[in-house]
Scaffold this motif. Structure first.
Motif, short mmCIF file in Angstrom:
data_model
loop_
_atom_site.label_atom_id
_atom_site.label_comp_id
_atom_site.label_asym_id
_atom_site.label_seq_id
_atom_site.Cartn_x
_atom_site.Cartn_y
_atom_site.Cartn_z
N LEU A 144 0.89 -1.22 -0.09
CA LEU A 144 0.03 -0.08 0.03
C LEU A 144 0.92 1.30 -0.02
O LEU A 144 1.85 1.11 0.51
CB LEU A 144 -1.06 0.11 1.33
CG LEU A 144 -1.67 -1.14 1.36
CD1 LEU A 144 -2.75 -1.17 2.79
CD2 LEU A 144 -2.71 -1.58 0.30
N SER A 145 0.36 2.34 -0.35
CA SER A 145 0.84 3.69 -0.26
C SER A 145 0.87 3.95 1.02
O SER A 145 0.28 3.42 2.04
CB SER A 145 0.25 4.58 -1.33
OG SER A 145 -1.25 4.85 -0.32
N GLY A 146 1.64 5.05 1.44
CA GLY A 146 1.70 5.72 2.82
C GLY A 146 0.50 6.07 3.32
O GLY A 146 0.15 5.62 4.37
N GLY A 147 -0.45 6.59 2.56
CA GLY A 147 -1.91 7.14 3.21
C GLY A 147 -2.65 6.02 3.27
O GLY A 147 -3.48 5.97 4.31
N GLN A 148 -2.51 4.80 2.44
CA GLN A 148 -3.33 3.87 2.60
C GLN A 148 -2.90 2.75 3.80
O GLN A 148 -3.85 2.47 4.48
CB GLN A 148 -3.32 2.87 1.35
CG GLN A 148 -4.02 3.61 -0.23
CD GLN A 148 -3.61 2.99 -1.12
OE1 GLN A 148 -2.52 2.20 -1.33
NE2 GLN A 148 -4.32 3.18 -2.37
N LYS A 149 -1.63 2.71 4.07
CA LYS A 149 -1.05 2.18 5.15
C LYS A 149 -1.60 2.91 6.52
O LYS A 149 -2.02 2.11 7.42
CB LYS A 149 0.36 2.20 5.10
CG LYS A 149 1.13 1.09 4.25
CD LYS A 149 2.63 1.17 4.38
CE LYS A 149 3.30 0.50 3.33
NZ LYS A 149 4.69 0.74 3.49
N ARG A 150 -1.69 4.03 6.43
CA ARG A 150 -2.16 4.76 7.58
C ARG A 150 -3.73 4.78 8.01
O ARG A 150 -4.04 4.63 8.96
CB ARG A 150 -1.91 6.42 7.35
CG ARG A 150 -1.96 7.40 8.61
CD ARG A 150 -0.36 7.24 9.59
NE ARG A 150 0.58 7.11 8.59
CZ ARG A 150 1.45 8.24 8.39
NH1 ARG A 150 1.05 9.38 8.98
NH2 ARG A 150 2.47 8.35 7.67
N ARG A 151 -4.37 4.64 6.90
CA ARG A 151 -5.75 4.16 6.79
C ARG A 151 -6.07 2.93 7.62
O ARG A 151 -6.92 2.54 8.38
CB ARG A 151 -6.51 4.42 6.00
CG ARG A 151 -6.99 6.08 5.50
CD ARG A 151 -7.79 6.26 4.13
NE ARG A 151 -6.82 6.34 2.97
CZ ARG A 151 -7.34 6.95 1.83
NH1 ARG A 151 -8.62 6.78 1.65
NH2 ARG A 151 -6.30 7.03 0.79
N ALA A 152 -5.29 1.84 7.05
CA ALA A 152 -5.44 0.40 7.68
C ALA A 152 -4.95 0.60 9.10
O ALA A 152 -5.59 -0.29 9.77
CB ALA A 152 -4.54 -0.36 6.88
N ALA A 153 -4.04 1.22 9.31
CA ALA A 153 -3.48 1.44 10.94
C ALA A 153 -4.67 1.73 11.78
O ALA A 153 -5.12 1.14 12.60
CB ALA A 153 -2.25 1.83 10.77
N ILE A 154 -5.21 2.65 11.06
CA ILE A 154 -6.41 3.38 12.04
C ILE A 154 -7.62 2.64 12.19
O ILE A 154 -8.25 2.39 12.97
CB ILE A 154 -6.67 4.87 11.45
CG1 ILE A 154 -5.59 5.72 11.28
CG2 ILE A 154 -7.92 5.58 12.15
CD1 ILE A 154 -5.77 7.21 10.76
N ALA A 155 -7.87 1.97 11.01
CA ALA A 155 -8.86 0.85 10.82
C ALA A 155 -8.77 -0.13 12.01
O ALA A 155 -9.74 -0.50 12.60
CB ALA A 155 -9.17 0.46 9.52
N GLY A 156 -7.62 -0.40 12.27
CA GLY A 156 -7.30 -1.71 13.23
C GLY A 156 -7.74 -1.16 14.54
O GLY A 156 -7.88 -1.97 15.46
#
Length: 291
Positions: A144-156
């Motif tokens: 994932l891109s940086g922003g997508q990784k950030r969103r995945a981490a927040i979703a966790g």
């Protein structure tokens, strides 16, 4: 009331040659449903403070209460507290470790002892809430891109359905578009779910745009605590402790100095536009009456 802090102090390396007081007699109340910004220069104590809010760090003295209960009371469940008060650290993508995004987001609710069905339901809802497209769910987080990784981490964190969401520089390293996307999603969650949000940020523009209360940390103390326009009125004092106000604040102060506006407390572009239009409208009416 969600969180109450009473006479909280924290000392790093207590009793050693490297002893340093990071927090000194902090008293705060964080009410349900607030969107709070915490600002302060590096070393001001803001990151240390938020780590106390879900028991990751234990106070040297003082107490933290969650919904009226001391989190230091004997038998208090820190696991339950951390499911209710979730922290997303700076560069949270470094915490992604599962084979794919969906499995990673399932990790938190699964550890709460929820059924597979409920765990997956929560993960799916959380990923939708952060705006990550379904085509990424079965991809490795590292694709994932940086922003997508950030969103995945927040979703966790969101999948655990916290009552309080704490974010430590959640947009660090992102481009302006990625930053706006993340913060807009967080603001939407706050509006729709009534979740309490605590945002630590170095961006005064972001703080002014999103939060309804600002806490300013300085050398382990709370220097200011109020709504944005009240706090940023002290822009000269903020500068002395290594901070600044949003650019709009300086523009409005200059317009006031030149006699163009009378109200210089705007902290966002929208507020500034309204204040300037109101001032020009008043001036136009005065000139018409004078003629």
């Amino acid at each position: 009331m969600a969180i109450k802090i009473e006479h909280l102090s924290y000392v790093y390396g207590e009793g050693t040659a490297y002893e340093k007081k990071a927090l000194d007699d902090i008293n705060l109340e964080i009410h349900d449903g607030q969107f709070i910004g915490i600002i302060g220069h590096t070393g001001s104590g803001k990151s240390t403070l938020i780590q106390h809010l879900n028991g990751l760090v234990k106070a040297t003295s003082g107490c933290v209460y969650y919904n009226g209960q001391s989190i230091y009371a004997e038998g208090y469940s820190m696991k339950e507290l951390r499911s209710k008060v979730g922290i997303v650290f700076q560069y949270p993508e470094y915490q992604l470790f599962e084979v794919d995004v969906f499995t990673d987001v399932c990790f938190g609710p699964k550890n709460l002892g929820l059924s597979k069905e409920e765990t997956e339901k929560r993960a799916y809802e959380a990923l939708q809430q952060v705006g990550l497209k379904e085509k990424y769910y079965k991809k490795s987080p590292f694709e994932l891109s940086g922003g997508q990784k950030r969103r995945a981490a927040i979703a966790g964190i969101l999948a655990m359905q916290p009552e309080v969401l704490i974010l430590d520089e959640p947009t660090a390293g992102l481009d302006p578009r990625g930053r706006d996307t993340i913060l807009d999603q967080i603001a939407k969650l706050h509006r729709e779910r009534g979740i309490t949000v605590v945002l630590v940020s170095h961006s005064m523009e972001d703080i002014a745009r999103y939060v309804d209360r600002i806490i300013v940390m300085d050398k382990g103390h709370v220097r200011f605590d109020g709504v944005p326009r009240e706090v940023f009125e002290h822009y000269q004092e903020l500068e002395k402790i290594g901070l600044a106000a949003p650019q709009v604040t300086y523009v409005m102060q200059e317009l006031k100095r030149r006699g163009i506006v009378s109200d210089s407390t705007a902290t966002t572009v929208e507020e500034a536009k309204n204040a300037i239009l109101a001032a020009l409208g008043n001036r136009g009416r005065m000139e018409t009456e004078h003629d």
